[in-house]
Design an enzyme around this catalytic site. Structure first.
Site, short mmCIF file in Angstrom:
data_model
loop_
_atom_site.label_atom_id
_atom_site.label_comp_id
_atom_site.label_asym_id
_atom_site.label_seq_id
_atom_site.Cartn_x
_atom_site.Cartn_y
_atom_site.Cartn_z
N VAL A 137 0.86 -1.09 -0.01
CA VAL A 137 0.06 0.18 0.01
C VAL A 137 0.64 1.21 -0.05
O VAL A 137 1.93 1.26 0.70
CB VAL A 137 -1.01 0.01 1.42
CG1 VAL A 137 -0.28 -0.16 2.52
CG2 VAL A 137 -1.83 1.27 1.21
N CYS A 138 0.61 2.32 -0.69
CA CYS A 138 1.25 3.45 -1.06
C CYS A 138 1.41 4.14 0.34
O CYS A 138 0.32 4.43 0.89
CB CYS A 138 0.69 4.20 -2.12
SG CYS A 138 1.44 5.99 -2.17
N THR A 139 2.50 4.25 1.04
CA THR A 139 2.52 5.03 2.24
C THR A 139 1.87 6.53 2.18
O THR A 139 1.32 6.73 3.22
CB THR A 139 4.08 5.27 2.79
OG1 THR A 139 4.10 5.59 3.91
CG2 THR A 139 4.93 5.76 1.84
#
Lengths: 130, 124
Positions: free
Chosen positions: A77-79
């Site tokens: 998941v994109c931080t």
């Protein structure tokens, strides 16, 4: 053939997380490989362990967790997307002075650079948007 | 697509700049992909053409971050192909003279050919 998948539609609000899961299962069933599934933009909402859908509805977080554990598929998941939406792992929570993180088990925070790398390595890149 | 290779990626910006985070996160993705040596074509169409307008003041008017400023750094990120769809511009009375950055105006038919030549097409 190696597939990479990006999901950018929110769970429940859109069909993106459902469709991507159906697609991911089909990819593996057909003998292809899948690495990783990258949750970006509103797709990051899926990575909150606080998702509590009604009991008579599907539990998308749990379905994705089970799929990832059974099939060895990485859930990234994109931080930046996640932090903007209040989803942090424990290290990020500590860094931001929050009492605890809420990243669902089986998910891992990653940078967009990892998505760019996955696109380079994939034979096919498939995007499930809202 | 080739294994572990630089890919041709079209990132299509289709939404107005400040009413949602679509445009900002779409642009972030395009910039990072370009940084990682993919051949990125950034396309503005539909309401996305409003992202190209200069003299926007979202900080003052809306209290929102002016992410469109990052468009000026596209060449530094290695993204040199910027396209705007003529039909979208005409429908919204947006002129290339009002663009913040240089963009090539293309007809829809030409844009379709560009998109057909890509390895990946991502729209936001």
């Amino acid at each position: 053939m190696n597939f990479a998948v990006m999901v950018s539609g929110a769970p429940y609000s859109t069909q993106a997380c459902d469709s991507a899961l159906h697609f991911a299962r089909a990819v593996l069933r057909c003998g292809h490989s899948l690495q990783p599934v990258f949750f970006y933009h509103d797709g990051a909402w899926l990575a909150s362990e606080l998702n509590c859908p009604p009991q008579d509805d599907r539990h998308l977080v749990r379905e994705w967790q089970n799929f990832a554990a059974e099939c060895g598929v990485e859930l990234a998941v994109c931080t930046a997307s996640a932090q903007r939406r209040g989803i942090l792992d424990h290290a990020e929570a500590a860094r931001h002075g929050k009492p605890r993180g809420n990243l669902a088990g089986g998910f891992r925070v990653a940078g967009l650079g990892q998505l760019a790398g996955a696109m380079a390595a994939a034979d096919r890149f498939v995007h499930f948007g809202p | 697509m080739n294994q572990n290779a630089q890919k041709k990626i079209a990132c299509i910006q289709r939404r107005a700049p400040h009413g949602s985070v679509f445009a900002a996160e779409g642009l972030d993705l395009a910039l990072v992909a370009a940084t990682f040596d993919h051949e990125v074509t950034l396309v503005f169409m539909d309401d996305g053409v409003f992202q190209l307008l200069k003299n926007q003041a979202p900080e003052r008017a809306l209290g929102m971050r002016d992410f469109c400023r990052a468009l000026g750094a596209l060449p530094q990120y290695g993204c040199e192909q910027v396209l705007a769809e003529r039909e979208s511009l005409n429908a919204r009375n947006v002129a290339a003279a009002d663009f913040l950055i240089a963009a090539t105006v293309v007809e829809r038919a030409e844009l379709l050919e560009v998109l057909a030549a890509q390895d990946c097409v991502i729209d936001f």
